[in-house]
Design an enzyme around this catalytic site. Structure first.
Site, mmCIF file in Angstrom:
data_model
loop_
_atom_site.group_PDB
_atom_site.id
_atom_site.type_symbol
_atom_site.label_atom_id
_atom_site.label_comp_id
_atom_site.label_asym_id
_atom_site.label_seq_id
_atom_site.Cartn_x
_atom_site.Cartn_y
_atom_site.Cartn_z
ATOM 1 N N ASP A 1 0.832 -1.200 0.000
ATOM 2 C CA ASP A 1 0.000 0.000 0.000
ATOM 3 C C ASP A 1 0.872 1.257 0.000
ATOM 4 O OD1 ASP A 1 0.874 -0.097 2.614
ATOM 5 O OD2 ASP A 1 -1.112 -0.067 3.525
ATOM 6 N N SER A 2 2.198 1.061 0.033
ATOM 7 C CA SER A 2 3.122 2.167 -0.234
ATOM 8 C C SER A 2 2.946 2.680 -1.656
ATOM 9 C CB SER A 2 4.573 1.717 -0.012
ATOM 10 O OG SER A 2 4.849 0.514 -0.710
ATOM 11 N N ASP B 1 -0.987 -6.188 -0.182
ATOM 12 C CA ASP B 1 -1.212 -5.476 1.070
ATOM 13 C C ASP B 1 -2.706 -5.185 1.247
ATOM 14 O OD1 ASP B 1 0.446 -4.751 3.155
ATOM 15 O OD2 ASP B 1 1.469 -3.187 2.019
ATOM 16 N N LYS C 1 -1.100 -9.455 3.019
ATOM 17 C CA LYS C 1 -0.335 -8.988 4.179
ATOM 18 C C LYS C 1 -1.228 -8.082 5.018
ATOM 19 C CE LYS C 1 3.034 -5.861 3.912
ATOM 20 N NZ LYS C 1 2.530 -4.805 4.840
ATOM 21 N N GLU D 1 -1.273 -5.536 8.456
ATOM 22 C CA GLU D 1 -0.540 -4.799 9.480
ATOM 23 C C GLU D 1 -1.243 -4.955 10.825
ATOM 24 O OE1 GLU D 1 0.298 -0.729 8.588
ATOM 25 O OE2 GLU D 1 0.934 -1.150 6.536
ATOM 26 N N GLU E 1 9.149 -4.209 10.596
ATOM 27 C CA GLU E 1 9.528 -2.903 10.055
ATOM 28 C C GLU E 1 10.037 -1.982 11.158
ATOM 29 O OE1 GLU E 1 7.943 0.776 7.232
ATOM 30 O OE2 GLU E 1 6.701 -1.015 7.505
#
Length: 270
Positions: A41-42, A80, A109, A111, A178
């Site tokens: 999502d970056s 993501d 993925k 978070e 991270e």
């Protein structure tokens, strides 16, 4: 590559993961033999011009995951889950994760730490492989009060250790760490049976991930300490565009070899 092969790489072979957001980039990553392509999502920061990852939508992510799959048909692709695509409910999480698999992702993925154990378990039970992500989690930047290194305090260390164990227990096949201090990242890596993939988390993780634009030097204004520029494509592309502009202005391009005439043979490449 598949989930079981990745898990067996722990302690034997370092895992290499890069982000990619489009078909041409994905093809290059696949041709380079990269183990995992993450459609992060970056995307928001690096491609769509957002200030952070929070505005990124499912619809935007789906377009780019599908593009990456088309560009790299043989790659192991992780998608993501963007902000609010899994937090509201288990049903919402399953629905959205399933949409990613339908457009070509091999896994998703998520978070967040121990508080998302139920989400991970339900996704895995639904046939959707899950990669965890703890430490600095950009979707929760407002809670953290900024992009800060994690694991510096005993409270933070204990939370990260608990979260890693919980994600493993609930069925995650790997965990991204991270911006976790190296000592804690090492402790996590040695304390669980699934691979850890670090970004800014030191030398002892089972693998490493970098963002496409960072490692290729596409953003001259952003150079995080934990990253390394393996190329300076910003300067390369800038010079190419400046040369193109110069040649057009001076009438050098197109030259005879770049035009079609009534004697031209064949199609575009002739």
């Amino acid at each position: 590559m598949n989930v079981e092969k990745l898990k067996k790489m722990k302690g034997k072979e370092k895992i290499v993961m890069v982000t990619a957001y489009d078909a041409p980039s994905a093809r290059i990553a696949q041709d380079a033999g990269i183990d995992i392509i993450l459609v992060g999502d970056s995307l928001g920061n690096n491609v769509l011009g957002y200030e952070n990852t929070i505005p990124v939508t499912m619809e935007e992510m789906l377009i780019h995951v599908a593009a990456v799959r088309r560009g790299a048909p043989k790659a192991f692709v992780v998608a993501d889950m963007p902000f609010l695509s899994y937090q509201p409910s288990l049903e919402k999480a399953i629905e959205n994760a399933g949409r990613f698999l339908k457009v070509g992702a091999n896994a998703v993925k998520i978070e967040g730490g121990e508080e998302f154990g139920d989400v991970v378990q339900r996704l895995v039970e639904s046939g959707i492989p899950v990669m965890g992500h703890i430490g600095l989690t950009p979707q929760f930047v407002n809670r953290f009060g900024g992009y800060r290194v994690q694991g510096k305090t005993e409270k933070s260390r204990e939370y990260l250790l608990r979260s890693a164990r919980e994600l493993e227990k609930r069925g995650a096949f790997a965990i991204v760490l991270e911006m976790v201090v190296e000592e804690v990242a090492k402790e996590i890596t040695e304390g669980i049976s699934i691979p850890t993939i670090g970004i800014g988390s030191g030398r002892f993780c089972d693998g490493q991930v970098l963002v496409w634009h960072d490692l290729l030097g596409l953003n001259p204004d952003f150079a995080p300490r934990f990253s390394k520029r393996y190329a300076n494509l910003y300067e390369t592309i800038l010079k190419a565009l400046q040369e193109f502009k110069k040649e057009v202005k001076e009438g050098i391009f197109p030259s005879e070899e770049h035009v079609f005439t009534d004697k031209s043979q064949g199609g575009v490449s002739s």
